[in-house]
Write a protein that holds these residues in place. Structure first.
Motif, mmCIF file in Angstrom:
data_model
loop_
_atom_site.group_PDB
_atom_site.id
_atom_site.type_symbol
_atom_site.label_atom_id
_atom_site.label_comp_id
_atom_site.label_asym_id
_atom_site.label_seq_id
_atom_site.Cartn_x
_atom_site.Cartn_y
_atom_site.Cartn_z
ATOM 1 N N SER A 1 53.202 17.961 2.560
ATOM 2 C CA SER A 1 52.027 19.096 2.696
ATOM 3 C C SER A 1 50.818 18.328 3.042
ATOM 4 N N VAL A 2 50.521 17.229 2.186
ATOM 5 C CA VAL A 2 49.406 16.238 2.206
ATOM 6 C C VAL A 2 49.326 15.478 3.669
ATOM 7 N N LYS A 3 50.728 14.935 3.997
ATOM 8 C CA LYS A 3 50.891 14.484 5.210
ATOM 9 C C LYS A 3 50.553 15.051 6.388
ATOM 10 N N ASN A 4 50.675 16.293 6.520
ATOM 11 C CA ASN A 4 50.420 17.346 7.569
ATOM 12 C C ASN A 4 48.976 17.551 7.642
ATOM 13 N N ALA A 5 48.142 17.724 6.635
ATOM 14 C CA ALA A 5 46.744 17.960 6.523
ATOM 15 C C ALA A 5 45.777 16.721 6.656
ATOM 16 N N MET A 6 46.517 15.591 6.273
ATOM 17 C CA MET A 6 45.494 14.534 6.196
ATOM 18 C C MET A 6 45.172 13.992 7.570
ATOM 19 N N HIS A 7 44.096 13.996 7.885
ATOM 20 C CA HIS A 7 43.430 13.311 9.149
ATOM 21 C C HIS A 7 43.054 11.730 9.059
ATOM 22 N N SER A 8 42.767 11.439 7.847
ATOM 23 C CA SER A 8 42.389 9.772 7.564
ATOM 24 C C SER A 8 42.532 9.638 6.038
ATOM 25 N N TRP A 9 42.214 8.352 5.975
ATOM 26 C CA TRP A 9 42.647 7.911 4.635
ATOM 27 C C TRP A 9 41.344 6.826 4.111
ATOM 28 N N VAL A 10 40.449 7.230 2.877
ATOM 29 C CA VAL A 10 39.084 6.889 2.900
ATOM 30 C C VAL A 10 39.087 6.251 1.435
ATOM 31 N N GLU A 11 38.406 5.022 1.283
ATOM 32 C CA GLU A 11 38.080 4.463 0.097
ATOM 33 C C GLU A 11 36.930 4.977 -0.877
ATOM 34 N N HIS A 12 37.172 5.213 -1.906
ATOM 35 C CA HIS A 12 36.103 6.085 -3.070
ATOM 36 C C HIS A 12 34.629 5.290 -2.468
ATOM 37 N N CYS A 13 34.462 4.114 -2.644
ATOM 38 C CA CYS A 13 33.156 3.554 -2.097
ATOM 39 C C CYS A 13 32.709 3.775 -0.866
ATOM 40 N N ASP A 14 33.403 4.197 0.033
ATOM 41 C CA ASP A 14 33.048 4.549 1.590
ATOM 42 C C ASP A 14 32.654 6.226 1.520
ATOM 43 N N TRP A 15 33.322 6.894 0.517
ATOM 44 C CA TRP A 15 33.231 8.266 0.766
ATOM 45 C C TRP A 15 31.791 8.837 -0.019
ATOM 46 N N ILE A 16 31.572 8.089 -1.042
ATOM 47 C CA ILE A 16 30.083 8.441 -1.863
ATOM 48 C C ILE A 16 29.204 8.582 -1.015
ATOM 49 N N PRO A 17 28.796 7.185 -0.434
ATOM 50 C CA PRO A 17 27.792 7.237 0.737
ATOM 51 C C PRO A 17 27.803 8.331 1.959
ATOM 52 N N PHE A 18 28.913 8.556 2.480
ATOM 53 C CA PHE A 18 29.270 9.417 3.501
ATOM 54 C C PHE A 18 29.036 11.078 2.859
ATOM 55 N N LEU A 19 29.282 11.331 1.770
ATOM 56 C CA LEU A 19 28.697 12.592 0.940
ATOM 57 C C LEU A 19 27.412 12.671 0.831
ATOM 58 N N LEU A 20 26.620 11.560 0.484
ATOM 59 C CA LEU A 20 25.307 11.604 0.094
ATOM 60 C C LEU A 20 24.394 11.849 1.361
ATOM 61 N N THR A 21 24.830 11.096 2.378
ATOM 62 C CA THR A 21 24.110 11.322 3.892
ATOM 63 C C THR A 21 24.434 12.350 4.622
ATOM 64 N N GLY A 22 25.302 13.354 4.044
ATOM 65 C CA GLY A 22 25.588 14.683 4.598
ATOM 66 C C GLY A 22 26.586 14.569 5.701
ATOM 67 N N GLY A 23 27.639 13.580 5.750
ATOM 68 C CA GLY A 23 28.592 13.471 6.728
ATOM 69 C C GLY A 23 29.513 14.459 6.986
ATOM 70 N N ASN A 24 29.690 14.771 8.247
ATOM 71 C CA ASN A 24 30.821 15.828 8.537
ATOM 72 C C ASN A 24 31.775 15.509 9.390
ATOM 73 N N ASP A 25 31.955 14.317 9.940
ATOM 74 C CA ASP A 25 32.866 13.459 10.941
ATOM 75 C C ASP A 25 33.416 12.249 10.267
ATOM 76 N N VAL A 26 34.800 12.483 9.994
ATOM 77 C CA VAL A 26 35.416 11.225 9.415
ATOM 78 C C VAL A 26 35.250 9.856 10.200
ATOM 79 N N ASN A 27 34.867 10.130 11.438
ATOM 80 C CA ASN A 27 34.979 8.961 12.566
ATOM 81 C C ASN A 27 33.604 8.190 12.371
ATOM 82 N N ALA A 28 32.593 8.892 11.572
ATOM 83 C CA ALA A 28 31.032 8.469 11.588
ATOM 84 C C ALA A 28 31.107 7.672 10.013
ATOM 85 N N ILE A 29 32.108 7.484 9.316
ATOM 86 C CA ILE A 29 31.962 6.950 8.011
ATOM 87 C C ILE A 29 31.677 5.465 8.095
ATOM 88 N N LYS A 30 30.942 4.721 7.574
ATOM 89 C CA LYS A 30 30.703 3.452 7.695
ATOM 90 C C LYS A 30 31.324 2.694 6.579
#
Length: 363
Positions: free
Chosen positions: A163-192
């Protein structure tokens, strides 16, 4: 913000003189209850809600202690470090699957904590597989891929949870996700993506032009075919801005949307920065585990590879400097033996430079 194994710690620092103005600690409540973990199986997972709640509570607490609204007006930037490798499966919007109703209680949809060792077999497979290629894709991570790192965790989750395999689009480190969250990101391809995380844990290297080719992973297991297209090619050092605080998070925290959010990094690397690491100084960073960090000008180590370390990466600690990391040593080993071996390593690779050890404990 410093995300550790048990808690998140936030501090307000006067950037002009280094003075600590306020600090706050939040212990993850779900983690404290032992939820989603099976120690007997080396399974250690953390729910993203623990991270989000801790973020909001500690920052607001710090602002209150520092003087409230007047202090908030003086805050110009937010920086983040986390444990690692602590990645998570996300959807196309970059949302961790555990934040969706279907996966809210599924440990495989949560952050896989650095010390989770459920995929030792996958790590062994990667190490054996790498010997089949003319290019040594493990050359910049000491020649051995650890069971604590990015790829083996992804492979294990994809193999064990359809179920996770079918739903997963990408795999992201914790240190990358928090700044993405705080900056209002909504496109995984835009994560720095962090240079620190990608270089030390995900086999990213400038020489390879990014990650190893898709053929390296798909020939390891067809389940990984096409995965590199869903990940990243470019990485960023932590002197780069991930963006500005989003309107939502500015309102939640009582801050301005002018606040700059930096690209994230791992805790030990930023611990070395906090310890005022300099070229040719060895920083010993002690927390739940212990890491030794060294930085040197790129030209001084060009063409040299150090076996058995946890990565040598340009810019993962200080931009423009090569960083070498030796990680996850037990304290007893450090106290009784590593000083000798580390000085031996130093003399081998920097014979004309005098070494100095500077200790800096993690918060």
């Amino acid at each position: 913000m410093d995300y550790g194994s048990d808690s998140v710690r936030s501090v307000i620092i006067n950037a002009a003189n280094g003075e600590e103005i306020a600090s706050s600690v939040y212990y993850y409540p779900r983690w404290q209850k032992g939820l989603y973990c099976k120690p007997s199986e080396n399974q250690f997972r953390q729910h993203p809600s623990d991270y989000i709640e801790g973020l909001e509570i500690t920052i607001k607490d710090c602002i209150k202690m520092a003087g409230g609204e007047n202090a908030a007006k003086s805050i110009k930037g937010l920086s983040v470090d986390t444990t690692g490798s602590t990645p998570v499966a996300v959807d196309q919007t970059g949302k961790p699957l555990a934040l969706t109703p279907e996966f809210a209680e599924n440990p495989n949809a949560m952050f896989v904590l650095w010390k989770d060792h459920t995929a030792i077999n996958e790590a062994a497979e990667i190490n054996a597989h790498a010997t089949n290629f003319d290019t040594n894709y493990l050359k910049y991570v000491g020649g051995i891929y650890s069971s604590e790192w990015f790829w083996r965790k992804m492979l294990h989750i994809l193999r064990t949870d359809e179920s996770v395999k079918n739903a997963m689009h990408s795999w992201v480190e914790h240190c990358d996700w928090i700044p993405f969250l705080l900056t209002g990101g909504n496109d995984v391809n835009a994560i720095k993506r962090s240079r620190c995380a990608a270089g030390h844990k995900a086999l990213w290297a400038e020489e390879f032009g990014g990650l190893p080719p898709d053929s390296f992973f798909s020939s390891l297991d067809p389940i990984l075919e096409g995965i590199t297209d869903k990940l990243f090619k470019n990485t960023y050092t932590s002197d780069i801005a991930a963006g500005h605080l989003s309107a939502e998070w500015a309102e939640r925290l009582g801050l301005s949307t002018d606040v700059v959010v930096g690209v994230g990094a791992f805790d030990a690397h930023m611990g070395a920065v906090g310890g005022q690491i300099e070229p040719y100084h060895l920083s010993k960073v002690m927390g739940t585990s212990t890491c030794d960090i060294l930085v040197a000008p790129n030209k001084d180590i060009e063409g040299k590879l150090v076996k058995g370390i946890c990565g040598q990466v340009n810019g993962s600690v200080i931009p423009g400097m090569l960083a070498l990391k030796l990680g996850n040593l037990r304290l007893a080993i450090l106290m009784h033996g590593s000083r000798i071996s580390l000085h031996g390593l130093w003399k081998t690779y920097f014979p004309n430079q005098k070494s100095s050890i500077r200790q800096q404990p993690l918060l």
